[in-house]
Design a protein around this motif. Structure first.
Motif, PDB file in Angstrom:
ATOM      1  N   LEU A 195      -5.806   5.995   2.081  1.00 26.74           N
ATOM      2  CA  LEU A 195      -5.222   5.050   1.127  1.00 26.74           C
ATOM      3  C   LEU A 195      -5.084   5.728  -0.227  1.00 26.74           C
ATOM      4  O   LEU A 195      -6.044   6.258  -0.771  1.00 26.74           O
ATOM      5  CB  LEU A 195      -6.109   3.813   1.008  1.00 26.74           C
ATOM      6  N   PHE A 207       4.665  -0.128   8.467  1.00 32.71           N
ATOM      7  CA  PHE A 207       4.840   1.117   7.741  1.00 32.71           C
ATOM      8  C   PHE A 207       6.312   1.454   7.540  1.00 32.71           C
ATOM      9  O   PHE A 207       7.156   1.159   8.381  1.00 32.71           O
ATOM     10  CB  PHE A 207       4.192   2.276   8.520  1.00 32.71           C
ATOM     11  N   GLY A 208       6.574   2.145   6.447  1.00 38.54           N
ATOM     12  CA  GLY A 208       7.864   2.779   6.286  1.00 38.54           C
ATOM     13  C   GLY A 208       7.906   4.048   7.116  1.00 38.54           C
ATOM     14  O   GLY A 208       6.919   4.437   7.751  1.00 38.54           O
ATOM     15  N   PHE A 214       0.835  -1.198   0.000  1.00 35.70           N
ATOM     16  CA  PHE A 214       0.000   0.000   0.000  1.00 35.70           C
ATOM     17  C   PHE A 214       0.876   1.257   0.000  1.00 35.70           C
ATOM     18  O   PHE A 214       1.988   1.258   0.515  1.00 35.70           O
ATOM     19  CB  PHE A 214      -0.880   0.058   1.257  1.00 35.70           C
ATOM     20  N   TYR A 244       0.004   5.085   1.474  1.00 35.46           N
ATOM     21  CA  TYR A 244      -0.932   5.959   2.165  1.00 35.46           C
ATOM     22  C   TYR A 244      -0.399   7.378   2.100  1.00 35.46           C
ATOM     23  O   TYR A 244       0.810   7.621   2.051  1.00 35.46           O
ATOM     24  CB  TYR A 244      -1.078   5.557   3.631  1.00 35.46           C
ATOM     25  N   ASN A 257       0.937  -5.329   4.209  1.00 35.34           N
ATOM     26  CA  ASN A 257      -0.090  -5.902   5.052  1.00 35.34           C
ATOM     27  C   ASN A 257       0.005  -7.417   5.048  1.00 35.34           C
ATOM     28  O   ASN A 257      -0.263  -8.059   4.044  1.00 35.34           O
ATOM     29  CB  ASN A 257      -1.470  -5.477   4.566  1.00 35.34           C
ATOM     30  N   TYR A 287      -1.603  -9.382   7.674  1.00 38.82           N
ATOM     31  CA  TYR A 287      -2.521  -9.275   8.809  1.00 38.82           C
ATOM     32  C   TYR A 287      -2.344  -7.956   9.542  1.00 38.82           C
ATOM     33  O   TYR A 287      -3.296  -7.225   9.746  1.00 38.82           O
ATOM     34  CB  TYR A 287      -2.382 -10.446   9.796  1.00 38.82           C
ATOM     35  N   LYS A 288      -1.100  -7.626   9.925  1.00 37.85           N
ATOM     36  CA  LYS A 288      -0.855  -6.314  10.509  1.00 37.85           C
ATOM     37  C   LYS A 288      -0.089  -5.459   9.513  1.00 37.85           C
ATOM     38  O   LYS A 288       0.725  -5.959   8.744  1.00 37.85           O
ATOM     39  CB  LYS A 288      -0.034  -6.456  11.797  1.00 37.85           C
ATOM     40  N   LEU A 289      -0.337  -4.167   9.587  1.00 35.01           N
ATOM     41  CA  LEU A 289       0.361  -3.245   8.693  1.00 35.01           C
ATOM     42  C   LEU A 289       1.732  -2.896   9.249  1.00 35.01           C
ATOM     43  O   LEU A 289       1.870  -2.571  10.416  1.00 35.01           O
ATOM     44  CB  LEU A 289      -0.442  -1.961   8.523  1.00 35.01           C
ATOM     45  N   PHE A 348       3.419   7.320   3.002  1.00 33.99           N
ATOM     46  CA  PHE A 348       3.877   6.127   3.710  1.00 33.99           C
ATOM     47  C   PHE A 348       3.678   4.894   2.834  1.00 33.99           C
ATOM     48  O   PHE A 348       2.585   4.656   2.308  1.00 33.99           O
ATOM     49  CB  PHE A 348       3.080   5.910   4.999  1.00 33.99           C
TER      50      PHE A 348
END
Lengths: 118, 109
Positions: free
Chosen positions: B46, B99-100, B34, B36, B93, B95-97, B89
């Motif tokens: 998103l 992030f950078g 993803f 964001y 994913n 299950y949990k995201l 960002f």
């Protein structure tokens, strides 16, 4: 569709008080919600995973007695910062996982809550 | 474990310039990827996503292609506008995201 709201959008409180932040999925049911914390100019840090009807799963280093999470219904999760101190000041963001279908596993984010503890 | 490495900013561009933000990931399995965007004082929105290798996500002139061979998901836009100024960002994913670190982009008129 897939709108997530948070309330309040900002709150200022005195040190030692408790603050409750609500996260609601407005047009879908979310069995799983997530709580993140974001410091200025930094990325999001996952604090905990909130599952409806069961205890939250906290990430390593997050004090569960400090940050109480309740997911009492399929559309509402709450985060309570207990005995808040200035170091708890931050931007708290929740997200809700999509229930399934083509958007399965996608998370939808709330607008965030700015907490300032004096 | 899963991790995302994102190009550090800040990035400052002139309007109509080309934007690219590099993102690479480490993951077990085949996560969804993803991008964001976060505007000042707001939550995350998103921007685009890709769920499998070679998928191209696109939205609002932004594009990113899921490259399994290089474990990358670079964000590009051919002609930026002042309204594109925000923090971007990259995330995966599983299950949990995850992030950078986020890249702050400022576009000047």
């Amino acid at each position: 569709g897939a709108v997530v709201s948070q309330h309040p959008s900002w709150v200022i409180c005195k040190s030692g008080t408790s603050v409750k932040i609500e996260c609601r999925s407005l047009d879908f049911q979310a069995t799983t919600m997530f709580w993140y914390r974001q410091f200025p100019k930094q990325s999001l840090m996952l604090m905990a995973t909130s599952n409806e009807g069961s205890k939250a799963t906290y990430e390593q280093g997050v004090e569960k007695d400090k940050f109480l999470i309740n997911h009492a219904s399929l559309t509402l999760s709450t985060l309570t910062v207990t005995s808040a101190h200035p170091e708890d000041s931050s931007f708290y963001i929740c997200s809700a996982r999509a229930p399934g279908g083509t958007r399965a596993n996608e998370q939808f984010f709330g607008p965030g809550t700015r907490l300032t503890v004096l | 474990g899963n991790s995302v490495t994102q190009m550090e900013g800040p990035v400052t561009l002139s309007e109509e310039a080309f934007l690219t933000i590099n993102c690479t990931y480490t993951a077990t399995g085949y996560p969804s990827l993803f991008w964001y965007v976060q505007y000042p004082g707001e939550g995350l929105q998103l921007l685009l996503k890709a769920t499998k290798a070679d998928d191209k996500g696109s939205n609002k002139g932004f594009e990113a292609t899921y490259r399994k061979e290089t474990t990358s998901f670079h964000l590009e836009k051919g002609s930026v506008q002042v309204s594109d100024s925000a923090v971007y960002f990259c995330a995966l994913n599983d299950y949990k995201l995850s992030f950078g670190a986020g890249t702050t982009v400022t576009v000047r008129a």
